[in-house]
Enzyme design. Structure first.
Site, PDB file in Angstrom:
ATOM      1  N   GLU A   1       9.664  15.077  16.290  1.00 59.10           N
ATOM      2  CA  GLU A   1      10.098  14.563  15.145  1.00 59.10           C
ATOM      3  C   GLU A   1       9.597  15.900  14.043  1.00 59.10           C
ATOM      4  O   GLU A   1       8.650  15.393  14.215  1.00 59.10           O
ATOM      5  CB  GLU A   1       9.644  13.424  14.264  1.00 59.10           C
TER       6      GLU A   1
ATOM      7  N   CYS B   1      13.578  10.971   7.729  1.00 55.21           N
ATOM      8  CA  CYS B   1      13.547  10.506   9.093  1.00 55.21           C
ATOM      9  C   CYS B   1      14.832  10.338   9.663  1.00 55.21           C
ATOM     10  O   CYS B   1      15.035  10.253  10.786  1.00 55.21           O
ATOM     11  CB  CYS B   1      13.099   8.769   9.423  1.00 55.21           C
TER      12      CYS B   1
ATOM     13  N   GLU C   1      10.122   0.849  10.054  1.00 49.26           N
ATOM     14  CA  GLU C   1      11.309   1.409  10.107  1.00 49.26           C
ATOM     15  C   GLU C   1      10.326   2.978  10.475  1.00 49.26           C
ATOM     16  O   GLU C   1       9.396   3.529   9.746  1.00 49.26           O
ATOM     17  CB  GLU C   1      11.474   2.062   8.636  1.00 49.26           C
TER      18      GLU C   1
ATOM     19  N   LYS D   1       0.953  -0.831  -0.139  1.00 42.14           N
ATOM     20  CA  LYS D   1      -0.366   0.350  -0.369  1.00 42.14           C
ATOM     21  C   LYS D   1       1.120   1.052  -0.534  1.00 42.14           C
ATOM     22  O   LYS D   1       1.603   1.535   1.141  1.00 42.14           O
ATOM     23  CB  LYS D   1      -0.806   0.523   0.977  1.00 42.14           C
TER      24      LYS D   1
HETATM   25  P1  NAD Z   1       1.956   7.573   8.086  1.00 46.05           P
HETATM   26  O1  NAD Z   1       2.748   6.570   9.353  1.00 46.05           O
HETATM   27  O2  NAD Z   1       1.768   8.978   8.755  1.00 46.05           O
HETATM   28  O3  NAD Z   1       2.087   6.942   6.858  1.00 46.05           O
HETATM   29  C1  NAD Z   1       2.719   6.037   6.935  1.00 46.05           C
HETATM   30  C2  NAD Z   1       1.893   5.082   5.830  1.00 46.05           C
HETATM   31  O4  NAD Z   1       1.083   4.337   6.994  1.00 46.05           O
HETATM   32  C3  NAD Z   1       1.153   5.059   4.995  1.00 46.05           C
HETATM   33  O5  NAD Z   1       0.845   4.467   3.730  1.00 46.05           O
HETATM   34  C4  NAD Z   1       0.186   5.759   5.568  1.00 46.05           C
HETATM   35  O6  NAD Z   1      -1.269   4.912   5.188  1.00 46.05           O
HETATM   36  C5  NAD Z   1      -0.715   4.190   6.832  1.00 46.05           C
HETATM   37  N1  NAD Z   1      -1.122   4.339   8.022  1.00 46.05           N
HETATM   38  C6  NAD Z   1      -1.410   4.831   8.715  1.00 46.05           C
HETATM   39  N2  NAD Z   1      -2.395   4.781   9.977  1.00 46.05           N
HETATM   40  C7  NAD Z   1      -2.066   3.143   9.498  1.00 46.05           C
HETATM   41  C8  NAD Z   1      -2.704   2.342   9.944  1.00 46.05           C
HETATM   42  N3  NAD Z   1      -3.597   2.373  11.165  1.00 46.05           N
HETATM   43  N4  NAD Z   1      -1.956   0.948   9.718  1.00 46.05           N
HETATM   44  C9  NAD Z   1      -1.773   0.620   9.168  1.00 46.05           C
HETATM   45  N5  NAD Z   1      -1.393   1.184   8.278  1.00 46.05           N
HETATM   46  C10 NAD Z   1      -1.310   2.779   8.500  1.00 46.05           C
HETATM   47  O7  NAD Z   1       3.510   8.357   8.090  1.00 46.05           O
HETATM   48  P2  NAD Z   1       3.743   9.428   6.750  1.00 46.05           P
HETATM   49  O8  NAD Z   1       3.463  10.273   7.384  1.00 46.05           O
HETATM   50  O9  NAD Z   1       3.215   8.767   5.532  1.00 46.05           O
HETATM   51  O10 NAD Z   1       5.442   9.353   6.689  1.00 46.05           O
HETATM   52  C11 NAD Z   1       6.533  10.126   7.910  1.00 46.05           C
HETATM   53  C12 NAD Z   1       6.950   9.401   9.016  1.00 46.05           C
HETATM   54  O11 NAD Z   1       7.459   7.905   7.980  1.00 46.05           O
HETATM   55  C13 NAD Z   1       7.476  10.059   9.639  1.00 46.05           C
HETATM   56  O12 NAD Z   1       7.818   9.773  11.261  1.00 46.05           O
HETATM   57  C14 NAD Z   1       9.047   9.376   9.513  1.00 46.05           C
HETATM   58  O13 NAD Z   1      10.042   9.728  10.214  1.00 46.05           O
HETATM   59  C15 NAD Z   1       9.010   8.103   8.565  1.00 46.05           C
HETATM   60  N6  NAD Z   1       9.475   7.595   7.964  1.00 46.05           N
HETATM   61  C16 NAD Z   1      10.920   6.294   8.192  1.00 46.05           C
HETATM   62  C17 NAD Z   1      11.802   6.370   7.771  1.00 46.05           C
HETATM   63  C18 NAD Z   1      12.556   5.133   8.186  1.00 46.05           C
HETATM   64  O14 NAD Z   1      13.451   4.580   6.788  1.00 46.05           O
HETATM   65  N7  NAD Z   1      13.094   4.558   9.611  1.00 46.05           N
HETATM   66  C19 NAD Z   1      11.082   6.260   6.342  1.00 46.05           C
HETATM   67  C20 NAD Z   1      10.372   7.203   5.873  1.00 46.05           C
HETATM   68  C21 NAD Z   1       9.945   7.517   6.899  1.00 46.05           C
END
Ligand code: NAD
Length: 509
Positions: A411, A313, A279, A205
Site C-alpha cells: 500500500e 484505503c 479496518e 483517540k
Molecule cells: P496508523 O496505523 O499509523 O495510525 C492509525 C491510528 O492508530 C492513529 O490514531 C495512531 O495513533 C494509532 N496507533 C498507532 N500505533 C498504535 C498502537 N500500537 N496501538 C493503538 N493505536 C495505535 O495509520 P495512519 O497512518 O494514521 O492511517 C493510514 C492507514 O489507515 C492506512 O493503512 C489506511 O489504509 C488505513 N485506513 C483504513 C481504512 C478502512 O476503512 N479500512 C480507512 C482509513 C484508513
C-alpha cells in the site's frame, strides 16, 4: 510515451489563514462533558510536565497548534466517565438516541464551513474533498439515527417444549476507538454514529496528526450529549491507543489504521479478551478486461486512484489490464491523470489534489517511487516530488510493473497508480487476489455474465463493477485478510457494536 513534466503547485493567497486562532477548538482532551488538561499537568505535582504534539499544516510545513499529549491516566479517567454514563445511556430508547444523533447531524451541517476549513488546514485536502468528508459525516449520523430505530432481532419463538426464546440485542458497553489521519472527522463519525445508536458509550483517540476537527466536533455537540457518553483523548498510538486496547474496563476496541497498528491492538486486546473491530489498509486492484469501456475505466481510475491524493484505503491503485488493450488504456489514463491540478487548499476551486499528510509520509511515498523506477517501472505521468514548501508528490502513473514487485503488492498510500498486464481471466483474478489485503477491488467489463461472476472470485470486502470508490451509509465497508474484520457503515456496523442475548422462559404448567 515520455512522462509529462511536473506541474507547479497552486498556492493562492497564503497570507489569509484558512482558520483563525479564535476558531480553533480547545486543544486538549474532552472527558466527562468538559475539556480538561492532561492529568500530568493538572496534578500540579512538582516537575509534572505536560507534553504536547505539534500539529503541522502539510501544505506549507508551518505549525498550526500544540495539542495535549495524553497518557494512561487520561485514558483511565475517560473510561471511568464512559462507564458511569453507560447505564443511563443504554437505557434510553432508540428514539431518544435518534433524536440526539439527528441533532448532531444538524450541528455538523450548521457548522459545515468551519469544519471543512479546519479539515483542509490540518490535512491539506482541497475544499472539494473536505466538503465530501463533512457532508458524509452528517449523513452517517442521520443513517445511524434511523438504523438504531429499525434495529431488531428475530421475534420470540418456541424451540423447546414449554419454553419461549426471546433474543435481545444489547449494547456491548464501553468502546475504545482509534482513528487515522486520512479522513479525520469522517472516520470518527463512522464509529461514533453506530456506537452511540447501539447504546454504547465511547472513548475515542484521533490521530495525533489530525485532532482538530474531532475536538471541534466535541465542542460543537457537547451540549447535546450527556456527560461521559462521548470522550476524546488526544495523544500517541503506543501510549493512548495502546491503553485503549489493554484497558480491562473497555469491552470492545475498534481501530481504523495500518496493518501494524491493527496487529498491536489485536494482540494487546487478546490479553483481556475484549472484542476487536479492525479496518486496516488496502491495495485495491482494478481489473480492466478487453471488452471494457476503456474511456470510462480511465475516468474511473482518475477519481478512484487519486481521491484524497491517494491517501485512501480503498483507492483503485493497482491496474491489471488485458495486454491487448494495455497501450490504449495507458494512453487514456495518462491523459486523465496529466490534467490534475495540485495545490494548497488556499489555491481555490481548481485544486483537486493536496499534499501528503507529513514529511515522513512524503518520504515514504517518494521512496516507493524511487525504488519502483529503479526496478524498471516506467513513469508515464509524474514520478516524484513537486516543489515545496509542503509535502507534495506529483500525480503518477507507473507502467511496466513486474508482478509480485513491491509497487504491485504494498500500500503506497499516495497519488500513484501502477499498471500490470494479464492474458487470461483466470490469471487476472488469481493475481488480483495475490496481495496481503482484501478491502476493495473493481472489475471493468461490458460482459453481463462476467460482471456477475468475476466478483465472486475476488477476495475483497467490496467489489465494484464498472465503478470504484462509490460509498453510501446504507452499505457495509470493511475488509478480509490483512485488511481486518468488522464492518463500518450500514446495519452491519450496529450489529458489530452490539451483543446478542438469549432469554428463555419456561412456561410449562
Ligand atoms: P496508523 O496505523 O499509523 O495510525 C492509525 C491510528 O492508530 C492513529 O490514531 C495512531 O495513533 C494509532 N496507533 C498507532 N500505533 C498504535 C498502537 N500500537 N496501538 C493503538 N493505536 C495505535 O495509520 P495512519 O497512518 O494514521 O492511517 C493510514 C492507514 O489507515 C492506512 O493503512 C489506511 O489504509 C488505513 N485506513 C483504513 C481504512 C478502512 O476503512 N479500512 C480507512 C482509513 C484508513
Amino acid at each position: 510515451m515520455a512522462a509529462t513534466p511536473a506541474p507547479a503547485v497552486v498556492r493562492g493567497d497564503t497570507t489569509t489563514p484558512l482558520v483563525t486562532a479564535a476558531e480553533l477548538p480547545p486543544l486538549t482532551h474532552f472527558i466527562d462533558g468538559a475539556f480538561v488538561e492532561s492529568a500530568a499537568g493538572a496534578s500540579g505535582a512538582a516537575g509534572a510536565a505536560t507534553s504536547t504534539t505539534t500539529i503541522v499544516n502539510p501544505a506549507d510545513g508551518t505549525t498550526i497548534a500544540e495539542v495535549a499529549e495524553g497518557e494512561t491516566a487520561d485514558v483511565d479517567s475517560a473510561v471511568d466517565a464512559s462507564r458511569r454514563a453507560l447505564p443511563a445511556w443504554k437505557s434510553t430508547t432508540p428514539k431518544e438516541r435518534a433524536d440526539i444523533l439527528l441533532a448532531i447531524a444538524d450541528r455538523i451541517e450548521d457548522n459545515a464551513d468551519l469544519l471543512i476549513r479546519l479539515e483542509s488546514l490540518n490535512t491539506g485536502k482541497p475544499r472539494v474533498v473536505s466538503e465530501d468528508d463533512i457532508s458524509m459525516s452528517a449523513d452517517t449520523f442521520r443513517f445511524a439515527a434511523g438504523a438504531g430505530r429499525a434495529f431488531t432481532e428475530m421475534g420470540a419463538g418456541d424451540y423447546v417444549e414449554g419454553h419461549t426464546s426471546v433474543i435481545l440485542r444489547e449494547p456491548v458497553g464501553v468502546v475504545g476507538v482509534v482513528v487515522p489521519w486520512n479522513y479525520p472527522l469522517l472516520m470518527a463519525a463512522w464509529k461514533i454514529g453506530p456506537i452511540l445508536a447501539a447504546g454504547n458509550t465511547l472513548v475515542l483517540k484521533p490521530s495525533e496528526q489530525t485532532p482538530l476537527s474531532t475536538l471541534k466536533f466535541a465542542e460543537l455537540v457537547a451540549d447535546l450529549l450527556p456527560a461521559g457518553v462521548l470522550n476524546i483523548v488526544t495523544g500517541l498510538g503506543p501510549s493512548v491507543g495502546a491503553r485503549l486496547s489493554s484497558h480491562p474496563d473497555i469491552d470492545l476496541v475498534a481501530l481504523t489504521g495500518s496493518v501494524g497498528s491493527g496487529r498491536a491492538v489485536a494482540t494487546s486486546a487478546g490479553e483481556s479478551l475484549k472484542r476487536v473491530h479492525l479496518e486496516l489498509g488496502g491495495k485495491a486492484p482494478v481489473i480492466v478486461f478487453d471488452d471494457a469501456d476503456l474511456q470510462a475505466a480511465a475516468e474511473g481510475v482518475r477519481n478512484a486512484g487519486y481521491w484524497n491524493s491517494g491517501q485512501e484505503c480503498g483507492a483503485g491503485t493497482r491496474v491489471l489490464v488485458h495486454s491487448s488493450v494495455a497501450e490504449k488504456f495507458t494512453e487514456l489514463l495518462a491523459e486523465q491523470v496529466g490534467s490534475y491540478t495540485v495545490g494548497d487548499p488556499r489555491g481555490g476551486e481548481s485544486v483537486e489534489l493536496g499534499p501528503m499528510i507529513s514529511e515522513a509520509h512524503f518520504e515514504r511515498v517518494t521512496g516507493f517511487l524511487d525504488r519502483a523506477i529503479a526496478d524498471g517501472a516506467k513513469p508515464v505521468v509524474g514520478g516524484g516530488a513537486l516543489e515545496g514548501p509542503g509535502f507534495f508528490v506529483a500525480s503518477t502513473v507507473l507502467a511496466k510493473i513486474a508482478p509480485g514487485s513491491e509497487a504491485s503488492q504494498e500500500e503506497i498510500f499516495g497519488p500513484v497508480v501502477t499498471i500490470e498486464t494479464f492474458e487470461t481471466e483466470d490469471e487476472a483474478l488469481t493475481r488480483a487476489n495475490e496481495v496481503p489485503y482484501g478491502l476493495a477491488a473493481s472489475v471493468w467489463t461490458t460482459d453481463a455474465a462476467r460482471s456477475l461472476d468475476a466478483p465472486r472470485h475476488l477476495d475483497f470486502g467490496t467489489v465494484w463493477v464498472n465503478s470504484h470508490l462509490v460509498l453510501a451509509a446504507e452499505v457495509p465497508w470493511g475488509g478480509f485478510k490483512g485488511s481486518g474484520y468488522g464492518r463500518d457503515l450500514s446495519i452491519y456496523a450496529l450489529n458489530d457494536f452490539s451483543r446478542t442475548k438469549h432469554v428463555q422462559i419456561n412456561h410449562s404448567r
